[in-house]
Design an enzyme around this catalytic site. Structure first.
Site: not given
Ligand SMILES: [Zn+2]
Length: 233
Positions: A49-50, A100, A104, A194
């Site tokens: 993620d991210d 995603h 955020h 991550h």
């Protein structure tokens, strides 16, 4: 005033726990989110993620390419716009790209139109970099409410969470991250990691050790939409 505040705090904690993606909850049972892949085969999905990050993500892609292992990346629209070449490479190397959101935000209390806008803007960035439209999406921190899930569905996204949290962001050494993941993985697991953050080098090292260890246990690495649970189709 103070009393009102004291009454609000437990309510906020309850809302947070209800919507936090780390636990399976009523939202998942009612709305059929995906916390794992099919359980009848020894498949497992690594998810990151991210990203993308201009330095760490290419290093992770090198490790995955060396091991010939596919992964699924849940990308942030604003980072995709800044580093589209990294995302082009991900797609070219056979990884799955997921949405995603754009920047955020914690979504459960957001208006569903604004959630849709975030998803659409991220889709547009990914499509521009790769020509692909993501089929899967993951809300930040796994935060979802029934109306978040409906917004995802309107954009034809499968909402994907995880059943193994590597806690790779906690600053533990790679060995501990690997041990934790191996201990919790079972057929169909979706592993949350991550790499695109400070300290992401630990994640990359953990992945380097994890791939052969999973394969030695008989697991095949797949992308998320390659093996979604058929009963939830
Ligand atoms: Zn995230």
């Amino acid at each position: 005033m103070v009393l009102a505040l004291l009454a609000v705090i437990p309510l906020l904690v309850l809302v947070y726990l209800l919507f936090y993606g780390g636990f399976s909850g009523p939202v998942d049972w009612l709305m059929r989110t995906q916390r794992h892949l099919r359980r009848d085969r020894k498949v497992v999905a690594l998810t990151f993620d991210d990203g993308p990050d201009p330095v760490r993500t290419p290093a992770l892609l090198d490790v995955l390419a060396e091991a010939n292992a596919p992964a699924t990346f849940f990308l942030l629209g604003d980072a995709v716009e800044m580093h589209p070449d990294v995302v082009t490479r991900m797609a070219a190397e056979g990884h799955e790209l997921g949405n995603h959101t754009y920047c955020h935000r914690y979504l459960p209390l957001a208006r569903s139109r604004s959630v849709e806008r975030e998803l659409a803007r991220t889709d547009a960035a990914i499509t521009q970099a790769t020509g692909q439209v993501p089929m899967v999406a993951r809300p930040p921190w796994g935060g979802r409410s029934p109306w978040t899930v409906r917004a995802f569905a309107r954009l034809a996204k499968r909402l994907v969470l995880w059943d193994v949290n590597s806690y790779d962001w906690k600053g533990k050494p790679a060995d501990e991250v690997v041990a934790r993941v191996l201990e919790r993985t079972r057929p169909g697991s979706i592993i949350l990691m991550h790499e695109a953050r400070e300290g992401g080098e630990v994640t990359i090292e953990a992945v380097r050790r994890l791939i052969p260890a999973l394969r030695a246990r008989g697991y095949q690495l797949v992308t998320v939409s390659g093996a979604l649970s058929p009963s939830r189709a």
